[in-house]
Scaffold this motif. Structure first.
Motif, PDB file in Angstrom:
ATOM      1  N   PRO A   1     -15.053 -32.318 -14.413  1.00  0.00           N
ATOM      2  CA  PRO A   1     -14.385 -31.967 -13.183  1.00  0.00           C
ATOM      3  C   PRO A   1     -13.308 -30.984 -13.056  1.00  0.00           C
ATOM      4  O   PRO A   1     -13.001 -30.286 -12.232  1.00  0.00           O
ATOM      5  CB  PRO A   1     -14.065 -33.161 -12.598  1.00  0.00           C
ATOM      6  N   ARG A   2     -12.613 -30.817 -14.461  1.00  0.00           N
ATOM      7  CA  ARG A   2     -11.407 -30.000 -14.395  1.00  0.00           C
ATOM      8  C   ARG A   2     -11.716 -29.509 -15.871  1.00  0.00           C
ATOM      9  O   ARG A   2     -11.454 -30.203 -16.902  1.00  0.00           O
ATOM     10  CB  ARG A   2     -10.396 -30.802 -14.458  1.00  0.00           C
ATOM     11  N   ALA A   3     -12.167 -28.028 -15.851  1.00  0.00           N
ATOM     12  CA  ALA A   3     -12.006 -27.526 -17.318  1.00  0.00           C
ATOM     13  C   ALA A   3     -11.536 -26.036 -17.259  1.00  0.00           C
ATOM     14  O   ALA A   3     -11.495 -25.535 -16.270  1.00  0.00           O
ATOM     15  CB  ALA A   3     -13.799 -27.467 -17.777  1.00  0.00           C
ATOM     16  N   ARG A   4     -11.452 -25.426 -18.521  1.00  0.00           N
ATOM     17  CA  ARG A   4     -11.254 -23.910 -18.645  1.00  0.00           C
ATOM     18  C   ARG A   4     -12.509 -23.325 -18.862  1.00  0.00           C
ATOM     19  O   ARG A   4     -13.055 -23.833 -19.562  1.00  0.00           O
ATOM     20  CB  ARG A   4     -10.231 -23.791 -19.776  1.00  0.00           C
ATOM     21  N   VAL A   5     -12.855 -22.055 -18.291  1.00  0.00           N
ATOM     22  CA  VAL A   5     -14.074 -21.697 -18.398  1.00  0.00           C
ATOM     23  C   VAL A   5     -13.641 -20.194 -18.911  1.00  0.00           C
ATOM     24  O   VAL A   5     -12.994 -19.302 -18.386  1.00  0.00           O
ATOM     25  CB  VAL A   5     -14.902 -21.398 -17.112  1.00  0.00           C
ATOM     26  N   GLU A   6     -14.405 -19.766 -19.939  1.00  0.00           N
ATOM     27  CA  GLU A   6     -14.199 -18.275 -20.613  1.00  0.00           C
ATOM     28  C   GLU A   6     -15.759 -17.412 -20.665  1.00  0.00           C
ATOM     29  O   GLU A   6     -16.645 -18.276 -21.100  1.00  0.00           O
ATOM     30  CB  GLU A   6     -13.695 -18.480 -21.955  1.00  0.00           C
ATOM     31  N   VAL A   7     -15.543 -16.504 -19.877  1.00  0.00           N
ATOM     32  CA  VAL A   7     -16.989 -15.707 -20.022  1.00  0.00           C
ATOM     33  C   VAL A   7     -16.566 -14.466 -20.653  1.00  0.00           C
ATOM     34  O   VAL A   7     -15.711 -13.925 -20.315  1.00  0.00           O
ATOM     35  CB  VAL A   7     -17.373 -15.454 -18.590  1.00  0.00           C
ATOM     36  N   THR A   8     -17.479 -14.418 -21.577  1.00  0.00           N
ATOM     37  CA  THR A   8     -17.443 -12.849 -22.298  1.00  0.00           C
ATOM     38  C   THR A   8     -18.975 -12.188 -22.345  1.00  0.00           C
ATOM     39  O   THR A   8     -20.009 -12.931 -22.879  1.00  0.00           O
ATOM     40  CB  THR A   8     -17.230 -12.922 -23.864  1.00  0.00           C
ATOM     41  N   LEU A   9     -19.231 -11.120 -21.747  1.00  0.00           N
ATOM     42  CA  LEU A   9     -20.574 -10.569 -21.537  1.00  0.00           C
ATOM     43  C   LEU A   9     -20.664  -9.197 -22.423  1.00  0.00           C
ATOM     44  O   LEU A   9     -19.482  -8.445 -22.243  1.00  0.00           O
ATOM     45  CB  LEU A   9     -20.954 -10.307 -20.231  1.00  0.00           C
ATOM     46  N   GLN A  10     -21.702  -8.818 -23.156  1.00  0.00           N
ATOM     47  CA  GLN A  10     -21.828  -7.476 -23.481  1.00  0.00           C
ATOM     48  C   GLN A  10     -22.303  -6.433 -22.899  1.00  0.00           C
ATOM     49  O   GLN A  10     -21.580  -5.449 -22.764  1.00  0.00           O
ATOM     50  CB  GLN A  10     -22.717  -7.648 -24.859  1.00  0.00           C
ATOM     51  N   GLN A  11     -23.316  -6.816 -21.789  1.00  0.00           N
ATOM     52  CA  GLN A  11     -23.905  -5.968 -20.968  1.00  0.00           C
ATOM     53  C   GLN A  11     -24.100  -6.529 -19.715  1.00  0.00           C
ATOM     54  O   GLN A  11     -24.533  -7.414 -19.644  1.00  0.00           O
ATOM     55  CB  GLN A  11     -25.350  -5.473 -21.596  1.00  0.00           C
ATOM     56  N   PRO A  12     -23.120  -6.255 -18.640  1.00  0.00           N
ATOM     57  CA  PRO A  12     -22.044  -5.188 -18.581  1.00  0.00           C
ATOM     58  C   PRO A  12     -20.766  -5.876 -19.533  1.00  0.00           C
ATOM     59  O   PRO A  12     -20.606  -7.033 -19.752  1.00  0.00           O
ATOM     60  CB  PRO A  12     -21.668  -5.033 -17.285  1.00  0.00           C
ATOM     61  N   SER A  13     -20.209  -4.797 -19.997  1.00  0.00           N
ATOM     62  CA  SER A  13     -18.783  -5.427 -20.656  1.00  0.00           C
ATOM     63  C   SER A  13     -17.950  -6.032 -19.809  1.00  0.00           C
ATOM     64  O   SER A  13     -17.242  -5.459 -19.082  1.00  0.00           O
ATOM     65  CB  SER A  13     -18.290  -4.261 -21.575  1.00  0.00           C
ATOM     66  N   LEU A  14     -17.770  -7.334 -19.929  1.00  0.00           N
ATOM     67  CA  LEU A  14     -16.985  -8.037 -18.931  1.00  0.00           C
ATOM     68  C   LEU A  14     -16.358  -9.242 -19.599  1.00  0.00           C
ATOM     69  O   LEU A  14     -17.061  -9.869 -20.314  1.00  0.00           O
ATOM     70  CB  LEU A  14     -17.964  -8.517 -17.713  1.00  0.00           C
ATOM     71  N   ARG A  15     -15.272  -9.729 -19.095  1.00  0.00           N
ATOM     72  CA  ARG A  15     -14.478 -10.811 -19.453  1.00  0.00           C
ATOM     73  C   ARG A  15     -13.766 -11.558 -18.666  1.00  0.00           C
ATOM     74  O   ARG A  15     -13.274 -10.971 -17.667  1.00  0.00           O
ATOM     75  CB  ARG A  15     -13.725 -10.345 -20.863  1.00  0.00           C
TER      76      ARG A  15
END
Length: 187
Positions: free
Chosen positions: A27-41
């Protein structure tokens, strides 16, 4: 990448027959998103949960509203819905950073504006406090996901909120549209 603060040892049955279950895994977390296409973090707070059932949701439910809001010391999760049998169900829980949980008194109902598709929305908030839709992230003929400014557990919070109309989902015109991607609109 999802990094849970802790894994919760909790699950709930959402209907009288025990055919639908919900479990807030993290229920409580840290989320990290890294995408190549599109370049997004992107990174921030998040959660991981699961629903499962023995029959389709629309068989046992008419509609529901769900929200999750993370405060300084606790994460509030609220479920409020209508069963097809005519009864209602509600869950109001607070989770601490270690994954421990406790039931809380369900705050009062607060109406929210309907969506572009006229899906009804409501939430709950502390007494004498309001909730406001900051942004609708997904808006379909039967489902909406939004970001709310609200007040829970005695403090202002941002909440992820979902409204689901299973009456709409069952409608033949919606069933015809399901194979096609629904346009997503932001307000």
């Amino acid at each position: 990448r999802l990094c849970p603060a802790a894994v919760a040892d909790y699950s709930a049955i959402l209907d009288a027959q025990g055919r639908h279950r919900w479990r807030p895994i993290a229920p409580r977390a840290r989320v990290e998103v890294t995408l190549q296409q599109p370049s997004l973090r992107w990174f921030g707070s998040g959660y991981l949960d699961t629903n499962d059932g023995d029959v389709p949701l629309e068989q046992d439910f008419v509609a529901w509203n769900w929200s999750r809001a993370q405060g300084r010391n606790a994460t509030a999760i609220l479920y409020d819905g209508q069963r097809r049998s005519g009864g209602r169900f509600e869950l109001a829980l607070a989770f601490d950073a270690d994954g421990g949980h406790r039931p809380i008194q369900a705050p009062r109902h607060v109406g929210l504006p309907t969506t572009y598709w006229r899906v009804p929305r409501s939430t709950r908030a502390d007494a004498q406090r309001e909730s406001k839709v900051l942004r609708t992230l997904e808006d379909t003929p039967f489902y909406a996901r939004s970001l709310l400014a609200t007040h829970l557990l005695g403090e202002p919070m941002l909440a992820v909120h979902e409204s689901l109309s299973l009456e709409r989902f069952r409608a033949p015109w919606v069933q015809i549209l399901l194979p096609f991607r629904m346009p997503r609109r932001g307000r």
